[in-house]
Design a protein around this motif. Structure first.
Motif, short mmCIF file in Angstrom:
data_model
loop_
_atom_site.label_atom_id
_atom_site.label_comp_id
_atom_site.label_asym_id
_atom_site.label_seq_id
_atom_site.Cartn_x
_atom_site.Cartn_y
_atom_site.Cartn_z
N GLY A 143 0.82 -1.21 0.00
CA GLY A 143 0.00 0.00 0.00
C GLY A 143 0.85 1.26 0.00
O GLY A 143 0.53 2.24 -0.67
N SER A 144 1.96 1.23 0.75
CA SER A 144 2.84 2.40 0.79
C SER A 144 3.43 2.70 -0.58
O SER A 144 3.55 3.86 -0.98
N TYR B 95 -4.02 7.89 7.11
CA TYR B 95 -2.80 7.08 7.06
C TYR B 95 -2.68 6.51 5.65
O TYR B 95 -3.61 5.93 5.12
N HIS B 96 -1.48 6.72 5.07
CA HIS B 96 -1.30 6.27 3.68
C HIS B 96 -0.04 5.45 3.50
O HIS B 96 0.36 5.19 2.36
N GLY B 97 0.62 5.07 4.60
CA GLY B 97 1.76 4.17 4.45
C GLY B 97 2.99 4.67 5.15
O GLY B 97 3.00 5.75 5.76
N GLU C 223 -8.69 8.66 2.64
CA GLU C 223 -9.29 7.33 2.72
C GLU C 223 -10.81 7.52 2.81
O GLU C 223 -11.27 8.51 3.39
N ASP D 6 -7.55 6.60 -1.34
CA ASP D 6 -6.76 5.48 -0.83
C ASP D 6 -7.71 4.35 -0.46
O ASP D 6 -8.38 4.39 0.57
N VAL E 100 -6.64 1.23 -0.04
CA VAL E 100 -5.80 0.12 0.42
C VAL E 100 -6.55 -0.75 1.45
O VAL E 100 -6.52 -1.97 1.37
N LYS F 276 -3.88 -4.76 0.07
CA LYS F 276 -4.57 -5.66 1.02
C LYS F 276 -5.53 -6.64 0.31
O LYS F 276 -5.09 -7.70 -0.14
#
Ligand SMILES: Cc1ncc(COP(=O)(O)O)c(C=O)c1O
Length: 426
Positions: free
Chosen positions: A109-110, A141-143, A208, A241, A243, A270
């Motif tokens: 995901g990062s 949160y993005h990684g 997100e 995002d 993920v 994921k």
């Protein structure tokens, strides 16, 4: 067999140094359950690393991986192509809306975040505008790569290094409990509007659909629709995002489907491969990819990884899509998620529980603090269900093939645990 590795040489990520030893030893997983080294089976209320969305040991996914390992393990996507990656990217173009047609395949995901931001910043250079400011949620949160980490303002994710480009963080104006109201939507949009207006023209807004690591905060209905309109007004790219939310987790194929919007860039990982093998993807619209024809030194996308789009991972991801359709996993996530949320909401009178929220099979219990969170999560595990506790919030995200009986099992385990924790407090 001891249930921990006292002489472990494994440096576990995101884990305080004092807590490195003593981790539970998971030795086997089948369907929606996992077994520890002492032989105890648990209902996996957290889908491995929030990724085993098709459940564990799925015969079709193992068969897809094995078949692909025998035929072609992988080949260099920089000089050639292979069928699993071609098929997967074509299928993603089919399920993503609008002109979201062009996909780069990666491992995590990062990396998908890294690629999305690089593409967004390069896009503006390609079309002759020097935009480089990015706007995100402070509790998003993005990684964890250097670039991805810059995007979050969550204190426990941050390092004290200088930013390579400006990032403005928008805070959620209410408590997580009140964040899903219409008034919260107005206040949130006002803050994104301020962030877009104050400063240089923004290259991208990245969010997100539900703030996962930031406390499983469910955003108000219609928020993404209004954010899309805001980005359009400012000519700013909207990066979503997916993920965590993508591939059925929230009861829709993608989190943004709840609002029916079309982002400019989408990141995924994921659930894309159900966690069987590492895989991630970033999909952009055709005009964004086409802008790279004008990229100044004509090198195309200056980003990629040796194992990005690995043939085995892509073959598994293609079969994940088949399994999701055959087993109606998106529909099941919506149905079981609804039951789980309703069942857990009945625990709200418990004095230790501050809020119960969720979307599809991503449900969270906010407690009155980390001590209660830890006590309830530990007692829930003792009652046979694994969950994930972080900073007072217990996240429950079981595999999508969850049955109605298993939903009841989770509710009962959490209810027993919450009662025990409340009784111990008095
Ligand atoms: C929304 C979101 N984006 C990005 C990431 C980073 O993914 P990875 O851990 O695969 O690098 C995560 C991980 O949990 C996530 O939840």
């Amino acid at each position: 067999m001891p249930n921990s590795h006292p002489t472990s040489k494994l440096w576990r990520p995101w884990t305080p140094i004092a807590q490195q030893a003593g981790a539970m030893r998971i030795v086997e997983a089948q369907g929606n359950r996992v077994r520890d080294a002492e032989g105890n089976w648990y209902l996996d209320g957290i889908s491995g690393v929030l990724n085993a969305s098709c459940g564990h040991g799925h015969p079709a996914l193992i068969e897809a991986a094995t078949r692909q390992l025998r035929q072609l393990v992988h080949y260099d996507l920089m000089v050639s192509s292979h069928d699993p990656a071609e098929t997967l990217t074509a299928r993603l173009a089919g399920i993503l809306p609008g002109e979201l047609n062009e996909t780069c395949l990666l491992n995590s995901g990062s990396e998908a975040t890294e690629a999305a931001i690089r593409i967004a910043l390069q896009y503006w250079r390609n079309i002759g505008e020097n935009r480089n400011r990015v706007i995100t949620f402070e509790t998003g949160y993005h990684g964890s790569t250097f670039l991805a980490q810059q995007l979050s303002g969550l204190p426990f994710t941050m390092s004290e290094w200088d930013r390579p480009f400006p990032v403005d963080h928008v805070t959620v104006p209410t408590s997580p409990r009140d964040a899903r109201t219409e008034e919260a939507c107005d206040a949130l949009i006002a803050r994104f509007s301020d962030a877009l207006e104050n400063g240089t023209p923004a290259a991208a807004v990245m969010v997100e659909p539900l703030l996962g690591l930031g406390g499983c905060v469910v955003l108000p209905a219609g928020f993404l629709t209004r954010l899309r309109q805001l980005c359009d007004r400012h000519g700013t790219l909207l990066v979503i995002d997916e993920v965590l939310c993508g591939f059925g987790r929230t009861g829709r194929m993608f989190g943004f489907d709840h609002d029916g919007i079309t982002p400019d860039i989408v990141t995924m990982s994921k659930g894309i491969s159900s966690g069987y093998v590492p895989l991630a993807a970033v999909t952009v619209t055709t005009p964004i990819k086409d802008s790279f024809r004008r990229e100044p030194i004509a090198q195309g996308l200056r980003y990629g990884h040796t194992t990005g789009g690995h043939a085995v991972a892509s073959a598994v991801a293609n079969t994940v899509l088949d399994v999701m359709a055959e087993e109606k996993l998106v529909e099941n996530a919506a149905a079981q998620g609804g039951e789980l949320l309703a069942g857990l909401r009945k625990l709200e009178p418990n004095p230790l529980i501050a809020d119960v929220r969720g979307l599809g099979l991503m449900v969270a219990l906010e407690t009155d603090g980390p001590e209660s969170g830890e006590a309830i999560a530990t007692a829930t595990a003792q009652a046979g269900v694994l969950t994930r506790h972080e900073r007072g919030v217990i996240r429950i995200a079981p595999p999508l093939p969850l049955t109605s009986e298993q939903t009841t099992e989770i509710i009962e385990a959490v209810a027993t645990a919450a009662d025990l924790a409340a009784a111990a407090r008095h």
